[in-house]
Enzyme design. Sequence first.
Site, PDB file in Angstrom:
ATOM      1  N   SER A 218     -39.295 -11.804 -99.831  1.00 47.60           N
ATOM      2  CA  SER A 218     -39.427 -13.132-100.423  1.00 47.60           C
ATOM      3  C   SER A 218     -40.300 -13.046-101.678  1.00 47.60           C
ATOM      4  O   SER A 218     -39.967 -12.315-102.602  1.00 47.60           O
ATOM      5  CB  SER A 218     -39.976 -14.114 -99.388  1.00 47.60           C
ATOM      6  OG  SER A 218     -39.825 -15.441 -99.831  1.00 47.60           O
ATOM      7  N   GLU A 332     -29.746 -17.397 -95.522  1.00 48.95           N
ATOM      8  CA  GLU A 332     -31.057 -17.624 -96.130  1.00 48.95           C
ATOM      9  C   GLU A 332     -31.454 -19.096 -96.132  1.00 48.95           C
ATOM     10  O   GLU A 332     -32.597 -19.461 -95.843  1.00 48.95           O
ATOM     11  CB  GLU A 332     -31.061 -17.120 -97.576  1.00 48.95           C
ATOM     12  CG  GLU A 332     -30.947 -15.623 -97.748  1.00 48.95           C
ATOM     13  CD  GLU A 332     -32.291 -14.913 -97.630  1.00 48.95           C
ATOM     14  OE1 GLU A 332     -33.285 -15.591 -97.315  1.00 48.95           O
ATOM     15  OE2 GLU A 332     -32.323 -13.706 -97.859  1.00 48.95           O
ATOM     16  N   HIS A 441     -33.763 -16.741 -93.663  1.00 52.10           N
ATOM     17  CA  HIS A 441     -34.829 -16.163 -94.467  1.00 52.10           C
ATOM     18  C   HIS A 441     -35.955 -15.648 -93.567  1.00 52.10           C
ATOM     19  O   HIS A 441     -36.347 -16.317 -92.613  1.00 52.10           O
ATOM     20  CB  HIS A 441     -35.353 -17.233 -95.426  1.00 52.10           C
ATOM     21  CG  HIS A 441     -36.278 -16.744 -96.491  1.00 52.10           C
ATOM     22  ND1 HIS A 441     -35.891 -15.838 -97.446  1.00 52.10           N
ATOM     23  CD2 HIS A 441     -37.585 -17.049 -96.766  1.00 52.10           C
ATOM     24  CE1 HIS A 441     -36.902 -15.611 -98.261  1.00 52.10           C
ATOM     25  NE2 HIS A 441     -37.948 -16.316 -97.867  1.00 52.10           N
TER      26      HIS A 441
END
Length: 531
Positions: A218, A332, A441
């Site tokens: 990330s 995600e 995610h």
Amino acid sequence: MRSHRMRTLVAALVTVAAGLVPAAAARAAEPGGTLVHTATGWVRGERTAEGRQFLGIPYARPPVGELRWREPRPAERWRGVRDATGLGNRCVQTASWDPGYEDPTYTEDCLDLNVYAPDGSAGRPVMVWLHGGGLTAGAGADIVPDTFARTTGTVVVTVNYRLGALGFLAAAGLDRAASDGVSGNYGLQDQQAALRWVRGNIARFGGDSARVTVAGESAGGRSVCTQLASPTARGLFRAGIIESGAYGDCAARSHRQARAAGAAFARKLGCDGPDAVACLRRKPAREVLDAQAGFDWGPVVGGAFLPEQPAAAIAAGRSARVPVLNGANQDEGRLFAYGAYDGQGRPLTAAGYPKALTDAFGPAAGARALREYPVDRYPSPTHAYAAAAGDQLMACPALRLDERLARSGLPVYAYEFADRTSPPFASIREAGRTFDFGATHVNEVQYLFKHFGLATPLDAEQRVLARRMVQYWGSFVRGGEPRAQGAPAMPDGRTHPGRVLSLRTASVGGITLSTTVHTEHRCTFWDSVAS
């Protein structure tokens, strides 16, 4: 004889006064031990079932007082043996739903790192991990990579770096003190300071300073993307790993935008005028943190640290000439969509879906997205929105980065984490009882490391997938192609353009090479929107 004894006594007193390690302790500092001499002093770690760990080692001076909003300075030497069995402070950040992060922290003395080293031989490859958290949250303690280090035969370093306003404030007054005339990159400069510490010290922990891979997920992956483009990072690493970090095409703020935001931030804190910087430095960290909401905190382009946008540097072949492992997760957007809607107690409705797309992507792109993602094809309007948001934000930028790296002649190994049966990571595990997060995610992190120090409840098939993923990542960190036993090699975009390694459990197809990821994420559409 008396003179000799006197000289010996004086020498002993000098040694004690200087705080140096006694000879007996120095003799105990054998290779592979828990007592290690760094460039700034001795540290004593501890041995665990997985190997050795050294926690909370300073790599830079505390960025407080006049050092707030200045480039990091090397850590000062300390006397005696520093205890390295406890984690250091998290950098200033708000509370979150992550385990151990339920309370905010206001401590600026946070520039330290953690070293996880297997027992045994020296000269091991090194992975330096940069945590995620949107450049406003997180810490090196987010992962415990001790099992990864042991099973892959690597040394792993996790890093704290400045966050939010304290890490990324740009202002005219701060520009004057910046070595390249552009302020606002303190958090990323911290990362480079940590990499320089690794270069100078990691051999003492059994690592090879010439074989360093910088990795992150990330915002940590975005940081890796930025470090690839930063000339001042040259020579600090030999490879990069980007997990869900290509979002926004790794774009940095322009100097003009960052300075305008900095001026607005200063006014919000009542620090307008010629002495704005001095006023800001006097503000308690709590006030700085409370004021930073609503601003975009991230790197700034325009100086020697980052002369051009990362995407432009990579496309033109002006980025670091190193191999990259890059990828994203299949779902995600579900984490972000849940946080915006269902997690707030107001699930998105079919009637509200068109406006949600318009708000997210603008009127023209939103109307086109409505045709690309008709709500009746998804389990819920929230999931429809999540598919569009995840493809636009993460999946398609990751594939564009693959293409740019390959076109510039760099080895780039592409993957997609696609285990839709994966358990939600610790922070959202309870919510996962009622909301299907799929391969969202952050979910891949728990297949590689202990996430927030917690063991992940993987079933038998998922444990097999986790072992394979560790093998892929480990073989790459060791300097080779990403490979795993009994599975296809991760494809190199130079020779296999458009191919992506799909990481799934056996019952839903297993690990395969896919040529349809670009189509599945409607990247032709999103690429046209981005261009």
